[in-house]
Design a protein around this motif. Sequence first.
Motif, PDB file in Angstrom:
ATOM      1  N   SER A 405       0.843  -1.187   0.000  1.00  0.00           N
ATOM      2  CA  SER A 405       0.000   0.000   0.000  1.00  0.00           C
ATOM      3  C   SER A 405       0.880   1.238   0.000  1.00  0.00           C
ATOM      4  N   GLY A 406       0.747   2.067  -1.035  1.00  0.00           N
ATOM      5  CA  GLY A 406       1.362   3.384  -1.061  1.00  0.00           C
ATOM      6  C   GLY A 406       2.757   3.475  -1.613  1.00  0.00           C
ATOM      7  N   LEU A 407       3.321   2.390  -2.123  1.00  0.00           N
ATOM      8  CA  LEU A 407       4.746   2.379  -2.465  1.00  0.00           C
ATOM      9  C   LEU A 407       4.993   2.536  -3.956  1.00  0.00           C
ATOM     10  N   SER A 408       6.221   2.932  -4.275  1.00  0.00           N
ATOM     11  CA  SER A 408       6.700   2.976  -5.647  1.00  0.00           C
ATOM     12  C   SER A 408       8.068   2.308  -5.703  1.00  0.00           C
ATOM     13  N   THR A 409       8.549   2.070  -6.908  1.00  0.00           N
ATOM     14  CA  THR A 409       9.912   1.588  -7.110  1.00  0.00           C
ATOM     15  C   THR A 409      10.646   2.573  -8.005  1.00  0.00           C
ATOM     16  N   GLU A 410      11.968   2.559  -7.925  1.00  0.00           N
ATOM     17  CA  GLU A 410      12.784   3.479  -8.714  1.00  0.00           C
ATOM     18  C   GLU A 410      14.141   2.854  -8.981  1.00  0.00           C
ATOM     19  N   LYS A 411      14.859   3.398  -9.947  1.00  0.00           N
ATOM     20  CA  LYS A 411      16.236   2.981 -10.190  1.00  0.00           C
ATOM     21  C   LYS A 411      17.078   3.302  -8.962  1.00  0.00           C
ATOM     22  N   SER A 412      17.973   2.381  -8.628  1.00  0.00           N
ATOM     23  CA  SER A 412      18.817   2.556  -7.452  1.00  0.00           C
ATOM     24  C   SER A 412      20.281   2.617  -7.853  1.00  0.00           C
ATOM     25  N   LYS A 413      21.042   3.383  -7.078  1.00  0.00           N
ATOM     26  CA  LYS A 413      22.487   3.424  -7.285  1.00  0.00           C
ATOM     27  C   LYS A 413      23.205   2.308  -6.550  1.00  0.00           C
ATOM     28  N   ALA A 414      22.472   1.585  -5.705  1.00  0.00           N
ATOM     29  CA  ALA A 414      23.060   0.429  -5.037  1.00  0.00           C
ATOM     30  C   ALA A 414      23.256  -0.685  -6.049  1.00  0.00           C
ATOM     31  N   SER A 415      24.228  -1.541  -5.799  1.00  0.00           N
ATOM     32  CA  SER A 415      24.555  -2.621  -6.727  1.00  0.00           C
ATOM     33  C   SER A 415      23.455  -3.677  -6.732  1.00  0.00           C
ATOM     34  N   GLY A 416      23.071  -4.145  -7.924  1.00  0.00           N
ATOM     35  CA  GLY A 416      22.049  -5.169  -8.049  1.00  0.00           C
ATOM     36  C   GLY A 416      22.579  -6.556  -7.756  1.00  0.00           C
ATOM     37  N   SER A 417      21.682  -7.483  -7.442  1.00  0.00           N
ATOM     38  CA  SER A 417      22.090  -8.843  -7.096  1.00  0.00           C
ATOM     39  C   SER A 417      22.261  -9.726  -8.325  1.00  0.00           C
ATOM     40  N   MET A 418      21.467  -9.520  -9.385  1.00  0.00           N
ATOM     41  CA  MET A 418      21.594 -10.319 -10.600  1.00  0.00           C
ATOM     42  C   MET A 418      22.587  -9.684 -11.564  1.00  0.00           C
ATOM     43  N   VAL A 419      22.434  -8.389 -11.793  1.00  0.00           N
ATOM     44  CA  VAL A 419      23.342  -7.604 -12.621  1.00  0.00           C
ATOM     45  C   VAL A 419      23.697  -6.369 -11.810  1.00  0.00           C
ATOM     46  N   SER A 420      24.981  -6.139 -11.591  1.00  0.00           N
ATOM     47  CA  SER A 420      25.388  -5.060 -10.688  1.00  0.00           C
ATOM     48  C   SER A 420      24.860  -3.703 -11.128  1.00  0.00           C
ATOM     49  N   SER A 421      24.730  -3.486 -12.434  1.00  0.00           N
ATOM     50  CA  SER A 421      24.319  -2.173 -12.944  1.00  0.00           C
ATOM     51  C   SER A 421      22.806  -2.012 -13.038  1.00  0.00           C
ATOM     52  N   ILE A 422      22.054  -3.063 -12.725  1.00  0.00           N
ATOM     53  CA  ILE A 422      20.591  -3.002 -12.820  1.00  0.00           C
ATOM     54  C   ILE A 422      20.003  -3.319 -11.455  1.00  0.00           C
ATOM     55  N   ASN A 423      19.387  -2.325 -10.844  1.00  0.00           N
ATOM     56  CA  ASN A 423      18.816  -2.510  -9.510  1.00  0.00           C
ATOM     57  C   ASN A 423      17.735  -1.474  -9.276  1.00  0.00           C
ATOM     58  N   LEU A 424      16.741  -1.855  -8.496  1.00  0.00           N
ATOM     59  CA  LEU A 424      15.686  -0.947  -8.076  1.00  0.00           C
ATOM     60  C   LEU A 424      15.641  -0.912  -6.555  1.00  0.00           C
ATOM     61  N   ASP A 425      15.015   0.119  -6.023  1.00  0.00           N
ATOM     62  CA  ASP A 425      14.701   0.147  -4.599  1.00  0.00           C
ATOM     63  C   ASP A 425      13.246   0.545  -4.425  1.00  0.00           C
ATOM     64  N   VAL A 426      12.735   0.294  -3.238  1.00  0.00           N
ATOM     65  CA  VAL A 426      11.382   0.713  -2.891  1.00  0.00           C
ATOM     66  C   VAL A 426      11.455   2.111  -2.304  1.00  0.00           C
ATOM     67  N   THR A 427      10.591   2.999  -2.762  1.00  0.00           N
ATOM     68  CA  THR A 427      10.631   4.394  -2.362  1.00  0.00           C
ATOM     69  C   THR A 427       9.208   4.917  -2.189  1.00  0.00           C
ATOM     70  N   ASN A 428       9.095   6.232  -2.026  1.00  0.00           N
ATOM     71  CA  ASN A 428       7.793   6.866  -1.841  1.00  0.00           C
ATOM     72  C   ASN A 428       7.106   6.320  -0.585  1.00  0.00           C
ATOM     73  N   ILE A 429       7.899   6.143   0.464  1.00  0.00           N
ATOM     74  CA  ILE A 429       7.423   5.548   1.714  1.00  0.00           C
ATOM     75  C   ILE A 429       6.996   6.644   2.682  1.00  0.00           C
ATOM     76  N   ASN A 430       5.747   6.564   3.087  1.00  0.00           N
ATOM     77  CA  ASN A 430       5.205   7.514   4.060  1.00  0.00           C
ATOM     78  C   ASN A 430       4.622   6.772   5.251  1.00  0.00           C
ATOM     79  N   ASN A 431       4.301   7.504   6.266  1.00  0.00           N
ATOM     80  CA  ASN A 431       3.761   6.916   7.490  1.00  0.00           C
ATOM     81  C   ASN A 431       2.511   6.090   7.185  1.00  0.00           C
TER      82      ASN A 431
END
Length: 525
Positions: A405-431
Amino acid sequence: MIKRSPMFLLTFTLLSGFALNTYTASANTDIGTTALVTTKQAVSVVSTSALAKTPGYSNPLITQKFGADPFAMVYDGRVYVYMSSDAFMYKNGNVSDNDYSNIKTITCISSDDMVNWTDHGEIPVAGSNGAAKWASNSWAPAVTHKIINGKEKFFLYFANNGGAIGVLTADTPIGPWTDPIGKPIVTTSTPGVNGVVWLFDPAVLMDDDGTGYLYFGGGIPGGSSPSQSQIANPKTGRVIKLDSDMIHTTGNASVIDSPFMFEDSGIHKYNGKYYYSYCSNFSGTHPTGTPPQGEIAYMVSDNPMGPFTYKGTFLKNPGSYFGVGGNNHHAVFQFKNQWYVTYHAQTLGKAMGITKGYRSPHINKLEYDGSGLIKTVQADMQGVGQVANLNPYKRTEAETIGWNSGLSTEKSKASGSMVSSINLDVTNINNGDWLAVSKADFGSGAKSFKANIASTVGGTIEIHLDSLDGQLIGTINVSPTGGEQQWKEMKCDVKSVSGVHNVYFKFNGNGTNNLFNIDYWQFIS
């Protein structure tokens, strides 16, 4: 969940018990709903803040974004679903009808259990930022893999609107993707293509002998005033053999004389027979024994190039199941000894009160009778059962989502687990926002928990079992890390937990800004 966007107002009405309640939501707010859920036997109402995909059900596959024209590829114990990247279009600040002109990327998700889906983000395909800079759009993908020169290679075919078909290649199912030929693989100049109105909607078959075949086409000849004969037998479906390199064609395309053909080629092989499927058109008169308007019809052949014999239909228009229609698009696949069909419907849009052509992926079981005919699919929101438990002791990408509920995903600068250059994170997190995964198997017990987090605000992550208000087993206190892409592992102890549980992560904090981003999480035994 699509939560923040340019300002607009949307009003939608949902059935709650016996009363009709009207909700009005503005942009920059969560849209919590009471979702209308249709099952095979009855209609029931499930109260939840999840939008469209409610806990316990598995359709639509994702709700943090849209996805249309799904095609499934099974590889290394996972199902990868590739889709046209539907996203809101606006006119004068309001959501407008989807005309597909902005689609220049392909969305990829994957799962090894059919309920928890990992978001791999958008593949840049068309335009100046895409791999195929000659293309203006990327519609209706089809993907397969083959060992080339001793190395596994992946091939993504896509439609440049209705004018040509392109191909990209990669070394992994999620990319990075490149254009190996710098031009379309199929054009109006391809032998045998003359007469195809819409040169789009590819489907690919890798036969048992390693030979590839590409299926495509659609439309009705005759312009704005087609004859009944042209409507009934458009002869705009095609199949062509692929070269051994999978990036060139060989020979002439063969006509598939599919009755009332409109779009959406599909292909699969069952018990040595080749099943070509497609969406029927919406025009003219459809006599008994021919496909009704906007349904998925199929034909069978002993040869991948045909000729094919019409057999019937197996998937009705989405309007028959979900109360909102539109075009139909599908792909049939087998995973862990069960056959399935993936298709799209406007169920997320319906839950948001916006049925303007924005589509979401679904999966339901597909079955055959004793003579090899396909039974009518019972499409619904319940979807399919989970085929494997989630292992909570492995790194789990935060963008692996059962429900939210309420979340989005976005490109991440953190290293990915399958391909280091391809990774997402969960964002748009509110109370009050939350994320859940289905059926995590803790075995004999977990002792602690860690997550990779980035934050400028901070807050807490509560870990609950089985429901949002279920047993609280641990809480991470998230402190600011110095930036929303400045990552730090944070840990907490958890109460001893064993067995199989749904896991809910509830997010708390102050203010209206994004509290934190999450890259991955993992329990420790």
